[in-house]
Design a protein around this motif. Structure first.
Motif, short mmCIF file in Angstrom:
data_model
loop_
_atom_site.label_atom_id
_atom_site.label_comp_id
_atom_site.label_asym_id
_atom_site.label_seq_id
_atom_site.Cartn_x
_atom_site.Cartn_y
_atom_site.Cartn_z
N MET A 1 0.62 -1.06 0.18
CA MET A 1 -0.06 0.01 0.09
C MET A 1 0.97 1.36 -0.04
SD MET A 1 -2.92 1.08 2.71
CE MET A 1 -3.68 -0.32 2.48
N PHE A 2 0.57 2.20 -0.93
CA PHE A 2 1.30 3.65 -1.00
C PHE A 2 0.41 4.73 -0.82
CE2 PHE A 2 3.12 0.16 -3.62
CZ PHE A 2 4.58 0.07 -3.39
N LEU A 3 0.84 5.61 -0.17
CA LEU A 3 0.04 6.73 0.07
C LEU A 3 0.91 8.18 -0.33
CD1 LEU A 3 -2.30 8.36 1.76
CD2 LEU A 3 -0.91 8.46 3.71
N PHE A 4 0.32 8.95 -1.26
CA PHE A 4 0.97 9.97 -1.83
C PHE A 4 0.15 11.30 -1.32
CE2 PHE A 4 1.86 6.71 -4.70
CZ PHE A 4 3.32 6.64 -4.57
N CYS A 5 0.86 12.35 -1.04
CA CYS A 5 0.39 13.63 -0.56
C CYS A 5 0.96 14.80 -1.08
CB CYS A 5 0.09 13.66 1.03
SG CYS A 5 -0.76 12.48 1.78
N THR A 6 0.47 15.74 -1.82
CA THR A 6 1.17 16.70 -2.40
C THR A 6 1.57 17.89 -1.14
OG1 THR A 6 -0.71 18.41 -2.66
CG2 THR A 6 -0.28 16.70 -4.54
N ASP A 7 2.40 18.57 -1.45
CA ASP A 7 2.96 19.53 -0.73
C ASP A 7 1.70 20.52 -0.17
OD1 ASP A 7 5.43 18.18 -0.55
OD2 ASP A 7 6.42 19.78 -2.04
N THR A 8 1.26 20.67 -1.22
CA THR A 8 -0.08 22.02 -1.06
C THR A 8 -0.96 21.24 0.02
OG1 THR A 8 0.24 22.71 -3.25
CG2 THR A 8 -1.76 23.22 -2.01
N GLN A 9 -1.23 19.82 -0.18
CA GLN A 9 -2.33 19.39 0.91
C GLN A 9 -1.68 19.38 2.50
OE1 GLN A 9 -5.30 18.88 0.40
NE2 GLN A 9 -5.77 17.69 2.27
N LYS A 10 -0.36 18.91 2.33
CA LYS A 10 0.32 18.96 3.38
C LYS A 10 0.24 20.39 4.24
CE LYS A 10 3.37 15.08 2.52
NZ LYS A 10 4.64 14.75 2.62
N GLN A 11 0.37 21.23 3.34
CA GLN A 11 0.35 22.42 3.93
C GLN A 11 -0.98 22.96 4.31
OE1 GLN A 11 3.16 24.58 4.30
NE2 GLN A 11 1.78 25.72 5.78
N ASN A 12 -2.00 22.77 3.44
CA ASN A 12 -3.41 22.84 3.94
C ASN A 12 -3.77 22.19 5.33
OD1 ASN A 12 -3.85 24.28 1.47
ND2 ASN A 12 -4.86 22.62 0.56
N GLU A 13 -3.45 21.03 5.50
CA GLU A 13 -3.57 20.38 6.86
C GLU A 13 -2.71 21.20 8.27
OE1 GLU A 13 -3.23 16.28 6.33
OE2 GLU A 13 -4.60 15.92 4.65
N THR A 14 -1.86 21.49 7.57
CA THR A 14 -0.82 22.18 8.89
C THR A 14 -1.53 23.51 9.13
OG1 THR A 14 0.99 20.95 8.08
CG2 THR A 14 1.40 22.98 9.38
N ASN A 15 -1.81 24.38 7.97
CA ASN A 15 -2.52 25.41 8.31
C ASN A 15 -3.84 25.20 9.17
OD1 ASN A 15 -0.55 26.66 7.03
ND2 ASN A 15 -1.68 27.14 5.17
N TYR A 16 -4.59 24.32 8.57
CA TYR A 16 -5.74 23.80 9.31
C TYR A 16 -5.74 23.68 10.89
CZ TYR A 16 -10.09 21.46 10.36
OH TYR A 16 -11.50 20.96 11.03
N GLN A 17 -4.89 22.73 11.36
CA GLN A 17 -4.67 22.41 12.30
C GLN A 17 -4.13 23.49 13.22
OE1 GLN A 17 -5.77 19.36 13.41
NE2 GLN A 17 -5.53 20.26 15.55
N SER A 18 -3.34 24.39 12.78
CA SER A 18 -2.91 25.56 13.39
C SER A 18 -3.89 26.58 13.66
CB SER A 18 -1.81 26.35 12.44
OG SER A 18 -1.21 27.19 13.07
N GLU A 19 -4.91 26.79 12.89
CA GLU A 19 -5.84 27.61 13.07
C GLU A 19 -6.82 27.23 14.19
OE1 GLU A 19 -7.77 28.12 9.27
OE2 GLU A 19 -6.63 29.67 8.85
N LEU A 20 -7.13 25.80 14.38
CA LEU A 20 -7.80 25.28 15.27
C LEU A 20 -7.12 25.28 16.61
CD1 LEU A 20 -9.46 21.97 13.61
CD2 LEU A 20 -10.49 24.15 14.17
N ASN A 21 -5.81 24.99 16.79
CA ASN A 21 -5.06 24.87 17.86
C ASN A 21 -5.23 26.50 18.48
OD1 ASN A 21 -4.53 22.32 17.58
ND2 ASN A 21 -2.42 23.02 16.72
N SER A 22 -5.26 27.61 17.56
CA SER A 22 -5.20 28.97 18.01
C SER A 22 -6.38 29.07 18.84
CB SER A 22 -4.95 29.94 16.81
OG SER A 22 -6.15 29.76 15.89
N LEU A 23 -7.68 28.41 18.30
CA LEU A 23 -8.77 28.68 19.09
C LEU A 23 -9.16 28.03 20.34
CD1 LEU A 23 -11.28 28.24 15.76
CD2 LEU A 23 -10.14 30.55 16.91
N ALA A 24 -8.04 27.40 20.96
CA ALA A 24 -8.17 26.91 22.16
C ALA A 24 -8.08 27.66 23.33
CB ALA A 24 -7.09 25.83 22.29
N THR A 25 -7.73 28.88 23.02
CA THR A 25 -7.48 29.94 24.27
C THR A 25 -8.72 30.81 24.02
OG1 THR A 25 -6.23 31.45 22.54
CG2 THR A 25 -5.14 29.99 24.00
#
Length: 242
Positions: A1-25
Motif C-alpha cells: 500500500m502506498f500513500l501520496f500527498c502533495t506539498d499543497t495538501q500537507k500545507q493545507n492540513e498544517t494551516n488548518y490544524q494551526s488555526e484550530l489550535n489557536s482557538l483553544a484560548t
C-alpha cells in the motif's frame, strides 16, 4: 500500500490544524442588537461573550457572557401590550407558553401581566431580560452575567450559536386582521441568530477531467488545490492524507 500527498495538501492540513489550535484560548464575540419592534420599542442590548474551541471534543465552549441593555422612549405607542425579550444560553429551552387569553382591543394584555410579573416568570435561568409596555412606555430590565461553561449549539449551516434570544409577541386567530374583542394571547418566538461562530475549514482537493474519445483516455485538465491518491495492489481509490 502506498500513500501520496502533495506539498499543497500537507500545507493545507498544517494551516488548518494551526488555526484550530489557536482557538483553544479565550476569544471574544461582541456586538449590539437593536430592538425597535416597528417603532414601538427602543432598546439596544450589547454583549461580550468569551468562548474557545475544545479540539478533543470538537465543541465550541462558552465560559462568560456580559450584557448591558441601553434603552429609551419609543417613537410610537400602542394599546398596552408588554413586548418582552429574554436572552438565554443557546442550550436552554424556549420560554413556556402562557395559555391565558385577553380580548383584543379591549385591553392591552393578559389580566395581571406586567413587566415585573414577566420578569418573575421568565428571567430565572436567563442571562438578560427586557420588557416594555407599548402604551405607557414603562420598562423592566434585568441582567445576570454568566460565568461557567457550556457547549454552544451547532446550526444546520455549520455555525455555532453562543446565545439565543426569544421575543414575546401578541397573536390572535385573525392575526393580519384581528376583530375587536376576539381572543388574543402571547407567544414566544426565537429571533434571528446572533453571536455565532464559524470554524475554519480544511481546504479540499478538486480534480477536473475531460474524456478524449480519440485516445480513449481520461486526462487531467486542472488542479484547483491539491491531489491525494491512495493506491493499493488491488484497486485505486481517493483518500485523505494523515
Amino acid at each position: 500500500m502506498f500513500l501520496f500527498c502533495t506539498d499543497t495538501q500537507k500545507q493545507n492540513e498544517t494551516n488548518y490544524q494551526s488555526e484550530l489550535n489557536s482557538l483553544a484560548t479565550d476569544h471574544h464575540v461582541t456586538g449590539q442588537v437593536n430592538w425597535d419592534n416597528g417603532g414601538y420599542m427602543n432598546a439596544h442590548p450589547s454583549y461580550d461573550i468569551t468562548w474557545h474551541y475544545d479540539s478533543q471534543r470538537k465543541k465550541v465552549v462558552v465560559t462568560n457572557i456580559h450584557l448591558t441593555i441601553a434603552s429609551g422612549l419609543a417613537p410610537k405607542t400602542g394599546g398596552g401590550f408588554w413586548d418582552a425579550y429574554v436572552i438565554r444560553r443557546s442550550i436552554d429551552p424556549e420560554p413556556a407558553k402562557d395559555p391565558r387569553k385577553f380580548p383584543y382591543g379591549r385591553q392591552g394584555d393578559v389580566t395581571g401581566v406586567d413587566g415585573n410579573s414577566l420578569k418573575n416568570d421568565y428571567f430565572p435561568g436567563s442571562v438578560g431580560f427586557y420588557a416594555h409596555n407599548n402604551k405607557t412606555q414603562a420598562e423592566v430590565k434585568a441582567v445576570n452575567d454568566y460565568h461557567g461553561s457550556y457547549d454552544a449549539v451547532q446550526n444546520n449551516d455549520g455555525s455555532w450559536s453562543l446565545i439565543t434570544i426569544y421575543s414575546r409577541y401578541g397573536v390572535s386567530s385573525h392575526q393580519n386582521n384581528p376583530t375587536f374583542g376576539e381572543p388574543a394571547w402571547a407567544e414566544w418566538g426565537k429571533t434571528s441568530p446572533i453571536a455565532t461562530i464559524t470554524l475554519p475549514k480544511l481546504a479540499t482537493s478538486q480534480v477536473h477531467y475531460h474524456y478524449n474519445q480519440a485516445e480513449n483516455r481520461y486526462y487531467e485538465s486542472r488542479i484547483i488545490f491539491s491531489i491525494i491518491f491512495w493506491l493499493s495492489l488491488s484497486a485505486n481509490s481517493l483518500t485523505m492524507c494523515t
